[in-house]
Design a protein around this motif. Structure first.
Motif, PDB file in Angstrom:
ATOM      1  N   ASP A 171      15.081  11.878  65.918  1.00  0.00           N
ATOM      2  CA  ASP A 171      15.041  12.997  64.983  1.00  0.00           C
ATOM      3  C   ASP A 171      14.931  12.401  63.582  1.00  0.00           C
ATOM      4  O   ASP A 171      15.922  12.258  62.862  1.00  0.00           O
ATOM      5  N   ASN A 172      13.714  12.025  63.220  1.00  0.00           N
ATOM      6  CA  ASN A 172      13.483  11.278  61.986  1.00  0.00           C
ATOM      7  C   ASN A 172      13.796  12.080  60.728  1.00  0.00           C
ATOM      8  O   ASN A 172      14.271  11.526  59.731  1.00  0.00           O
ATOM      9  N   MET A 173      13.538  13.369  60.767  1.00  0.00           N
ATOM     10  CA  MET A 173      13.823  14.184  59.588  1.00  0.00           C
ATOM     11  C   MET A 173      15.322  14.231  59.310  1.00  0.00           C
ATOM     12  O   MET A 173      15.759  14.050  58.170  1.00  0.00           O
ATOM     13  N   GLN A 174      16.117  14.435  60.355  1.00  0.00           N
ATOM     14  CA  GLN A 174      17.557  14.455  60.178  1.00  0.00           C
ATOM     15  C   GLN A 174      18.063  13.083  59.751  1.00  0.00           C
ATOM     16  O   GLN A 174      18.957  12.963  58.896  1.00  0.00           O
ATOM     17  N   TYR A 177      17.265  12.554  56.097  1.00  0.00           N
ATOM     18  CA  TYR A 177      18.175  13.398  55.304  1.00  0.00           C
ATOM     19  C   TYR A 177      19.542  12.729  55.174  1.00  0.00           C
ATOM     20  O   TYR A 177      20.122  12.650  54.094  1.00  0.00           O
ATOM     21  N   ASP A 206       8.182  12.216  58.597  1.00  0.00           N
ATOM     22  CA  ASP A 206       9.362  13.038  58.883  1.00  0.00           C
ATOM     23  C   ASP A 206      10.591  12.491  58.149  1.00  0.00           C
ATOM     24  O   ASP A 206      11.430  13.266  57.669  1.00  0.00           O
ATOM     25  N   ARG A 207      10.706  11.176  58.048  1.00  0.00           N
ATOM     26  CA  ARG A 207      11.824  10.590  57.306  1.00  0.00           C
ATOM     27  C   ARG A 207      11.723  10.960  55.829  1.00  0.00           C
ATOM     28  O   ARG A 207      12.736  11.219  55.169  1.00  0.00           O
ATOM     29  N   LYS A 209      10.315  13.693  54.664  1.00  0.00           N
ATOM     30  CA  LYS A 209      10.670  15.115  54.547  1.00  0.00           C
ATOM     31  C   LYS A 209      12.185  15.291  54.494  1.00  0.00           C
ATOM     32  O   LYS A 209      12.704  16.111  53.734  1.00  0.00           O
ATOM     33  N   GLY A 210      12.915  14.537  55.329  1.00  0.00           N
ATOM     34  CA  GLY A 210      14.368  14.595  55.273  1.00  0.00           C
ATOM     35  C   GLY A 210      14.897  14.090  53.948  1.00  0.00           C
ATOM     36  O   GLY A 210      15.868  14.633  53.396  1.00  0.00           O
ATOM     37  N   LYS A 213      14.397  16.793  51.346  1.00  0.00           N
ATOM     38  CA  LYS A 213      15.363  17.877  51.541  1.00  0.00           C
ATOM     39  C   LYS A 213      16.705  17.515  50.913  1.00  0.00           C
ATOM     40  O   LYS A 213      17.339  18.353  50.230  1.00  0.00           O
TER      41      LYS A 213
END
Length: 348
Positions: A171-174, A177, A206-207, A209-210, A213
């Motif tokens: 879960d790269n976005m999480q 973040y 995705d990283r 994007k986290g 955020k």
């Protein structure tokens, strides 16, 4: 049972009071069999000294009982052309394949070769595990062809939109973040991101994007000048960080999209005459083996490569046995080390 008699799966099924197909699934550790039944069957198999006759099993099912692990070339600072992160999964994949009764064929592939058709046409393996892909734009077309020709395969990476294929990844976005939240927690307000942030590198994207955020939630404006593209090598991390620091804009933290990039960033900061973490905190992603031995040791997001290797094998076997593909994202774990600890924060 007579001396010299070799037990069969039907003997186990009779003694356990289940079907022969249930025995086969249990001996493969299939999640379709309950833990209680699986343990009972495996205990009976051990009692009867049962071993799988892989040749006979293959003849019955018209399968090779072989899994092919395809490692794709990635730019590296040495001649291996294999990202060390993927090498950490190899031991787990090898062990679990053996435990599930499969041989493992390991192959290094160039992206410009016909690997997407070789295994389907030659029946070398029942299914493929794909690790690494370089530029995703080139890689995606091969995935489409694998999918269209009905090849059983599972890959490590980001979710593929618009295509129903088996994917296991982080879960790269999480994770991104969480890393950025940690860097901002010590009153740092100028956090840069080093790593390609586009569809060519979906995991890095995705990283990022986290990261964005976390910045926005902290009331910090996302600035394009605070993101520098870099592929996953130390050299790329060094060059991108040197470019960032040469711009003379305020920077007090750097989130590198991979540990290799972060290692290059550490050197660029040091050559600039700055200190980590006092002047600039640094964090990476992956927790490769060398991360704990850098100076200072590297804060990073740890991916569970042992579990990943096991799940890649088990998910591929389920695909081979007819289960529909799915995407599974595993959480990362923040590992805080010296590269993001200032004297003030370490006393909190």
């Amino acid at each position: 049972m007579k001396s010299g008699y070799k037990a069969t799966s039907f003997d186990i099924a009779y003694k356990a009071g289940v079907s022969q197909s249930t025995v086969s699934r249990a001996l493969r550790n299939s999640p379709l069999v309950s833990e209680k039944t699986r343990q009972k069957i495996q205990a009976i198999a051990k009692e009867l000294n049962y071993t799988v006759d892989k040749h006979a099993s293959s003849l019955r099912s018209q399968t090779s009982r072989t899994i092919a692990l395809l490692l794709f070339e990635d730019p590296t600072s040495d001649e291996s052309q294999i990202n060390p992160f993927f090498m950490t999964m190899l031991g787990s994949i090898t062990r679990v394949s053996t435990e599930r009764g499969y041989d493992l064929l390991v192959s290094f592939q160039r992206m410009d070769s016909d690997w997407h058709s070789d295994y389907k046409d030659s029946n070398k393996a029942d299914g493929l595990i794909l690790l690494g892909y370089g530029d995703y734009v080139d890689y995606r077309d091969k995935l489409v062809q694998l999918h269209q020709q009905g090849t059983h395969f599972v890959r490590w990476g980001a979710e593929v939109e618009g295509m129903n294929i088996a994917t296991l990844g982080c879960d790269n976005m999480q994770g991104g973040y969480q890393v950025t939240q940690h860097l901002l927690a010590d009153n740092r307000r100028h956090c840069a991101f080093i790593g390609t942030a586009s569809h060519r590198a979906p995991e890095f994207f995705d990283r990022y994007k986290g990261h964005c955020k976390a910045l926005q939630e902290a009331g910090i404006e996302v600035s394009a000048s605070m993101q520098k593209d870099a592929i996953s090598t130390e050299e790329a991390g060094f060059n991108a960080t040197a470019q960032l620091l040469a711009s003379n804009q305020p920077v007090d933290a750097i989130f590198a999209a991979s540990d290799l990039i972060a290692i290059g960033a550490l050197r660029a900061i040091r050559e600039r005459g700055l200190r980590v973490p006092d002047d600039i905190a640094v964090a990476g992603f992956d927790d490769i083996a060398v991360a704990q031995f850098t100076r200072p040791s590297l804060t990073t997001a740890k991916q569970n490569t042992l579990l990943a290797g096991e799940m890649l094998v088990d998910n591929l076997i389920e695909l081979i046995n007819g289960r529909p593909p799915e995407t599974i994202l595993l959480p990362s774990e923040l590992v805080v080390r010296e590269s993001s600890r200032t004297p003030a924060s370490s006393q909190k």
